[in-house]
Design an enzyme around this catalytic site. Sequence first.
Site, PDB file in Angstrom:
ATOM      1  N   SER A   1       0.874  -1.191   0.000  1.00 48.81           N
ATOM      2  CA  SER A   1       0.000   0.000   0.000  1.00 48.81           C
ATOM      3  C   SER A   1       0.900   1.228   0.000  1.00 48.81           C
ATOM      4  O   SER A   1       1.540   1.521   1.010  1.00 48.81           O
ATOM      5  CB  SER A   1      -0.874   0.025   1.255  1.00 48.81           C
ATOM      6  OG  SER A   1      -1.634  -1.133   1.368  1.00 48.81           O
TER       7      SER A   1
ATOM      8  N   LYS B   1      -7.264   1.733  -2.415  1.00 44.54           N
ATOM      9  CA  LYS B   1      -6.824   1.336  -1.071  1.00 44.54           C
ATOM     10  C   LYS B   1      -6.893   2.524  -0.102  1.00 44.54           C
ATOM     11  O   LYS B   1      -7.322   2.382   1.048  1.00 44.54           O
ATOM     12  CB  LYS B   1      -5.394   0.781  -1.148  1.00 44.54           C
ATOM     13  CG  LYS B   1      -4.736   0.489   0.184  1.00 44.54           C
ATOM     14  CD  LYS B   1      -5.348  -0.701   0.906  1.00 44.54           C
ATOM     15  CE  LYS B   1      -4.727  -0.848   2.297  1.00 44.54           C
ATOM     16  NZ  LYS B   1      -5.199  -2.016   3.022  1.00 44.54           N
TER      17      LYS B   1
ATOM     18  N   LYS C   1       0.571   5.833   8.124  1.00 45.30           N
ATOM     19  CA  LYS C   1       1.202   5.842   6.791  1.00 45.30           C
ATOM     20  C   LYS C   1       0.143   6.005   5.695  1.00 45.30           C
ATOM     21  O   LYS C   1       0.271   6.838   4.798  1.00 45.30           O
ATOM     22  CB  LYS C   1       1.975   4.528   6.620  1.00 45.30           C
ATOM     23  CG  LYS C   1       2.707   4.359   5.338  1.00 45.30           C
ATOM     24  CD  LYS C   1       2.098   3.413   4.354  1.00 45.30           C
ATOM     25  CE  LYS C   1       1.773   2.037   4.833  1.00 45.30           C
ATOM     26  NZ  LYS C   1       1.260   1.162   3.769  1.00 45.30           N
TER      27      LYS C   1
HETATM   28  P1  NAD Z   1       5.802  -5.936   7.421  1.00 49.69           P
HETATM   29  O1  NAD Z   1       6.567  -4.797   7.968  1.00 49.69           O
HETATM   30  O2  NAD Z   1       5.358  -7.037   8.331  1.00 49.69           O
HETATM   31  O3  NAD Z   1       6.599  -6.621   6.195  1.00 49.69           O
HETATM   32  C1  NAD Z   1       7.389  -5.926   5.287  1.00 49.69           C
HETATM   33  C2  NAD Z   1       8.562  -6.820   4.922  1.00 49.69           C
HETATM   34  O4  NAD Z   1       9.341  -6.137   3.938  1.00 49.69           O
HETATM   35  C3  NAD Z   1       9.489  -7.112   6.110  1.00 49.69           C
HETATM   36  O5  NAD Z   1       9.650  -8.513   6.239  1.00 49.69           O
HETATM   37  C4  NAD Z   1      10.807  -6.420   5.711  1.00 49.69           C
HETATM   38  O6  NAD Z   1      11.951  -7.122   6.160  1.00 49.69           O
HETATM   39  C5  NAD Z   1      10.710  -6.421   4.211  1.00 49.69           C
HETATM   40  N1  NAD Z   1      11.535  -5.389   3.597  1.00 49.69           N
HETATM   41  C6  NAD Z   1      11.575  -4.061   3.877  1.00 49.69           C
HETATM   42  N2  NAD Z   1      12.459  -3.429   3.075  1.00 49.69           N
HETATM   43  C7  NAD Z   1      12.980  -4.384   2.272  1.00 49.69           C
HETATM   44  C8  NAD Z   1      13.942  -4.373   1.238  1.00 49.69           C
HETATM   45  N3  NAD Z   1      14.555  -3.237   0.890  1.00 49.69           N
HETATM   46  N4  NAD Z   1      14.252  -5.536   0.627  1.00 49.69           N
HETATM   47  C9  NAD Z   1      13.637  -6.692   0.982  1.00 49.69           C
HETATM   48  N5  NAD Z   1      12.715  -6.776   1.959  1.00 49.69           N
HETATM   49  C10 NAD Z   1      12.392  -5.630   2.597  1.00 49.69           C
HETATM   50  O7  NAD Z   1       4.520  -5.272   6.696  1.00 49.69           O
HETATM   51  P2  NAD Z   1       3.142  -5.978   6.317  1.00 49.69           P
HETATM   52  O8  NAD Z   1       2.190  -5.862   7.468  1.00 49.69           O
HETATM   53  O9  NAD Z   1       3.408  -7.298   5.694  1.00 49.69           O
HETATM   54  O10 NAD Z   1       2.592  -4.942   5.221  1.00 49.69           O
HETATM   55  C11 NAD Z   1       3.091  -4.918   3.896  1.00 49.69           C
HETATM   56  C12 NAD Z   1       2.191  -3.970   3.106  1.00 49.69           C
HETATM   57  O11 NAD Z   1       0.845  -4.466   3.148  1.00 49.69           O
HETATM   58  C13 NAD Z   1       2.152  -2.553   3.692  1.00 49.69           C
HETATM   59  O12 NAD Z   1       2.128  -1.621   2.654  1.00 49.69           O
HETATM   60  C14 NAD Z   1       0.841  -2.539   4.477  1.00 49.69           C
HETATM   61  O13 NAD Z   1       0.271  -1.234   4.586  1.00 49.69           O
HETATM   62  C15 NAD Z   1      -0.031  -3.448   3.632  1.00 49.69           C
HETATM   63  N6  NAD Z   1      -1.114  -4.100   4.360  1.00 49.69           N
HETATM   64  C16 NAD Z   1      -0.915  -4.605   5.608  1.00 49.69           C
HETATM   65  C17 NAD Z   1      -1.988  -5.210   6.284  1.00 49.69           C
HETATM   66  C18 NAD Z   1      -1.822  -5.761   7.667  1.00 49.69           C
HETATM   67  O14 NAD Z   1      -2.840  -6.063   8.318  1.00 49.69           O
HETATM   68  N7  NAD Z   1      -0.603  -5.952   8.171  1.00 49.69           N
HETATM   69  C19 NAD Z   1      -3.251  -5.291   5.674  1.00 49.69           C
HETATM   70  C20 NAD Z   1      -3.403  -4.811   4.373  1.00 49.69           C
HETATM   71  C21 NAD Z   1      -2.332  -4.211   3.720  1.00 49.69           C
END
Ligand code: NAD
Length: 292
Positions: free
Chosen positions: A95, A170, A238
């Site tokens: 997102s 979104k 965010k």
């Molecule tokens: P998270 O922080 O749990 O996961 C992100 C992952 O990206 C981490 O494992 C991190 O190590 C990895 N990462 C970061 N920078 C990196 C890089 N340069 N190279 C490789 N890996 C890298 O986040 P999440 O909760 O999985 O959310 C991911 C996306 O989904 C976000 O944009 C969030 O807004 C969206 N989202 C989350 C939810 C929720 O409930 N958690 C629901 C819908 C949408």
Amino acid sequence: MKIGFIGLGIMGKPMAINLAKKGYDLQVYDLNAANVGAVAAAGAAACASVAGACAGADVIITMLPNSPQVEDVVLSPGGVLESARPGALLVDMSSINPMVSISLEQKLAEKGLRMLDAPVSGGEPKAVDGTLSIMCGGRQEDFDQVRELLLCMGASAVLVGKIGSGNTAKLSNQIIVAMNIAAACEAYLLAAKAGVEVEKVFDAIKGGLAGSTVLNAKTGMMMAHDFKPGFRIGLHIKDLTNAMASAGSLGLQLPLSGQVLEMMKTLDAQGHGADDHSGLLRYYEELNQFTI
Ligand code: NAD
């Protein structure tokens, strides 16, 4: 179809595992090696870099926190732009700011690469079940190429419009969720202070016009003051920040979104950024010196 998957956090890990279980040829990368190991255990090939995950892939999926991380993974040396094979399709499921999606798509197109933005709604439980709602922006033919793949991770995948439209959808989703939570806080506080049982209020209204998926999911958490995420306040900050930036660039004013964003920022400054967004209730309870 060979797939590279980058970003294996709360959401990306179960999404990638669902693809591996369906037998897709999957190569995965995350900064966190433990996350890579967990998806490799489900049958994916573990990679040590973005370039490794991109090598020879027809489709590259990214599921990263926000715009800067997606720009980093796509544009840095060894990133998607440099490493993907000509004609490959990037499906960014993070997102992020829709303006960033538009700008990345242009840079990728200059190198003969294609892109969809495809953020999701539903949170970790639906990522695990493979029942996310997926909202896409991009070209019809690119969407058609990955529709079946997306439906291994989601119960629905809708092409909303051109590139950036998925993230605009979104942000719309996140505005409605934030307003819904704030409305629930105000309504339940009023009921409790008037001496009416919040649980009974919820039972009485949930089938009417005010009922919502948000109320169904969050009322119990609010009543128990159990703010274990779920969806973190920090992530909602965010999204609302991205919504306000988009609104600003379109010359729009979104007063309620701005106000809830400030409330969430206050909670974050107080150390509650990792709480579930239903923890907005704390803000109201402190303001009124009253607990529901
Ligand atoms: P998270 O922080 O749990 O996961 C992100 C992952 O990206 C981490 O494992 C991190 O190590 C990895 N990462 C970061 N920078 C990196 C890089 N340069 N190279 C490789 N890996 C890298 O986040 P999440 O909760 O999985 O959310 C991911 C996306 O989904 C976000 O944009 C969030 O807004 C969206 N989202 C989350 C939810 C929720 O409930 N958690 C629901 C819908 C949408």
